[in-house]
Design an enzyme around this catalytic site. Structure first.
Site, mmCIF file in Angstrom:
data_model
loop_
_atom_site.group_PDB
_atom_site.id
_atom_site.type_symbol
_atom_site.label_atom_id
_atom_site.label_comp_id
_atom_site.label_asym_id
_atom_site.label_seq_id
_atom_site.Cartn_x
_atom_site.Cartn_y
_atom_site.Cartn_z
ATOM 1 N N LYS A 172 -15.632 18.968 -4.197
ATOM 2 C CA LYS A 172 -16.607 17.886 -4.002
ATOM 3 C C LYS A 172 -18.033 18.429 -3.961
ATOM 4 O O LYS A 172 -18.965 17.759 -4.404
ATOM 5 C CB LYS A 172 -16.280 17.103 -2.724
ATOM 6 C CG LYS A 172 -14.994 16.290 -2.815
ATOM 7 C CD LYS A 172 -14.984 15.369 -4.016
ATOM 8 C CE LYS A 172 -13.969 14.256 -3.933
ATOM 9 N NZ LYS A 172 -13.878 13.478 -5.185
ATOM 10 N N THR A 195 -8.122 3.122 1.509
ATOM 11 C CA THR A 195 -7.195 3.317 0.382
ATOM 12 C C THR A 195 -6.036 4.166 0.896
ATOM 13 O O THR A 195 -6.053 4.623 2.037
ATOM 14 C CB THR A 195 -7.870 4.095 -0.769
ATOM 15 O OG1 THR A 195 -8.161 5.417 -0.292
ATOM 16 C CG2 THR A 195 -9.144 3.432 -1.242
ATOM 17 N N ASP A 244 -4.058 12.821 -18.396
ATOM 18 C CA ASP A 244 -4.497 13.666 -17.275
ATOM 19 C C ASP A 244 -5.908 14.173 -17.581
ATOM 20 O O ASP A 244 -6.098 14.950 -18.521
ATOM 21 C CB ASP A 244 -3.498 14.834 -17.175
ATOM 22 C CG ASP A 244 -3.923 15.899 -16.172
ATOM 23 O OD1 ASP A 244 -4.965 15.733 -15.512
ATOM 24 O OD2 ASP A 244 -3.182 16.903 -16.057
ATOM 25 N N ILE A 245 -6.899 13.747 -16.786
ATOM 26 C CA ILE A 245 -8.291 14.121 -17.089
ATOM 27 C C ILE A 245 -8.636 15.543 -16.635
ATOM 28 O O ILE A 245 -9.759 15.995 -16.830
ATOM 29 C CB ILE A 245 -9.330 13.113 -16.523
ATOM 30 C CG1 ILE A 245 -9.043 12.768 -15.073
ATOM 31 C CG2 ILE A 245 -9.368 11.863 -17.381
ATOM 32 C CD1 ILE A 245 -9.295 13.784 -14.049
ATOM 33 N N TYR A 281 -10.454 20.729 -1.556
ATOM 34 C CA TYR A 281 -11.085 19.423 -1.808
ATOM 35 C C TYR A 281 -12.593 19.501 -1.558
ATOM 36 O O TYR A 281 -13.407 19.042 -2.374
ATOM 37 C CB TYR A 281 -10.421 18.416 -0.871
ATOM 38 C CG TYR A 281 -10.911 17.002 -0.955
ATOM 39 C CD1 TYR A 281 -10.466 16.147 -1.965
ATOM 40 C CD2 TYR A 281 -11.789 16.485 -0.004
ATOM 41 C CE1 TYR A 281 -10.887 14.832 -2.020
ATOM 42 C CE2 TYR A 281 -12.216 15.169 -0.048
ATOM 43 C CZ TYR A 281 -11.768 14.343 -1.061
ATOM 44 O OH TYR A 281 -12.186 13.039 -1.115
#
Ligand SMILES: NC(=O)c1ccc[n+]([C@@H]2O[C@H](COP(=O)([O-])OP(=O)(O)OC[C@H]3O[C@@H](n4cnc5c(N)ncnc54)[C@H](O)[C@@H]3O)[C@@H](O)[C@H]2O)c1
Length: 302
Positions: free
Chosen positions: A168, A198, A73-74, A164
């Site tokens: 970003k 995607t 998990d980064i 989000y």
């Protein structure tokens, strides 16, 4: 196989699916040795599995390339460090890191919980920091390297994804800080704001007029990782790629300034500001208003 990245070692986070997978495959096809990182989670970030990263390593090897999986998990410091350490342990260097990993937890701001905010910001923004932090320490000593972050057109703002959008926007400032801080060590940093088909883009609530495939995004990333992009001194940039379109985003700067007489009071500002510096209209707000008008017109009694 091409040789755009011959001899380079590249780590890609979120490389098990979607854009990250296409980036990892393209890097390997262009001659790079690749660290394939993916925590193997759902769109919302749950149910991790190591199979996803392993699957892409197998695809790369089947095509004659070289890769290793890291299923960590980064969003943790240890996870980001593992990605870079694995590159050093296996291949002896790290020339590029591409931070693609991301999740979504959509909710209107007034209903958003801490559990919806924290993991989204941690995966995107902190997850870019953890890998940039570990990689930049090595690249500084090497005197070369490329850092690539993934942002979104949504950094302009979002109706129902404030978490989000904020992450970003943060990634763009992180990338520009990395470009400034590492310039004298020969390391570049850039961001990509993709639009590609995607599982994540299938979830976007509004229609995307310009959209392409993950492979288009991967071609841009390969270029940014290459010596050709370094020769052009490309750093601190944000590029969008959406099917046939490639665009560069503007650098933030003061749009308009006016000078009055200090000391200011709220009343003097109220008299001065609207007719001098004014506002810079939000393109996203104009689009929202257009959509609302179109919906109004489409109603039977509208
Ligand atoms: N697809 C688009 O049109 C679009 C538009 C704008 C921005 N983006 C950005 O591009 C990136 C890739 O998006 P995608 O559409 O390919 O998404 P995707 O959901 O297909 O892939 C994301 C991958 O990240 C992995 N991941 C999630 N959390 C992780 C963690 N903590 N550690 C390691 N891996 C983790 C997931 O397991 C998944 O495989 C994201 O950062 C996304 O925000 C995509």
């Amino acid at each position: 196989m091409g040789n755009f990245l011959a001899g380079k070692v590249v780590a890609v986070t979120g490389a098990g699916r979607g854009i990250g997978r296409a980036v990892a495959l393209a890097c390997a096809a262009e001659g790079a040795k690749v660290v394939v990182n993916d925590y193997g989670v759902s769109i919302e970030g749950g149910e991790p599995t190591s199979e996803v990263a392993l699957g892409v390593v197998k695809e790369i090897e089947a095509a004659g390339g070289t890769a290793v999986a890291v299923a960590d998990d980064i969003s943790t410091m240890a996870g980001g460090q593992r990605v870079v350490d694995e590159a050093l342990a296996r291949y002896g260097r790290i020339d590029g890191v591409v931070c693609v990993a991301g999740i979504l937890r959509e909710r209107m701001l007034f209903n958003m919980s801490e559990e919806e905010w924290d993991p989204v910001v941690a995966t995107h923004l902190k997850g870019t920091f953890t890998v940039f932090r570990a990689a930049s320490a090595v690249m500084r000593k090497q005197g070369s390297g490329t850092l690539i972050g993934f942002t979104s057109g949504n950094h302009q703002g979002s109706v129902s994804q404030a978490n989000y959008s904020a992450a970003k926007g943060g990634i763009i400032s992180l990338v520009r800080s990395a470009a400034l801080g590492l310039h004298k060590y020969g390391v570049t940093a850039n961001a990509v704001a993709p639009v590609a088909r995607t599982r994540m883009s299938a979830n976007v609530p509004m229609e995307l007029k310009e959209i392409g495939d993950p492979e288009d995004v991967a071609a841009l990333v390969v270029y940014l990782l290459s010596d050709r992009a370094h020769a052009e001194r490309i750093t601190g940039q944000v590029y969008t790629i959406a099917g046939p379109k490639i665009a560069v985003w503007s650098q933030p700067r003061e749009l308009r300034a006016a000078y009055g007489e200090a000391p200011w009071t709220p009343e003097r500002i109220a008299d001065f500001l609207p007719g001098t510096v004014g506002v810079d209209p939000m393109p996203m707000l104009s689009r929202l208003e257009e959509m609302a008008r179109a919906a109004e017109g489409a109603r039977p009694n509208g």
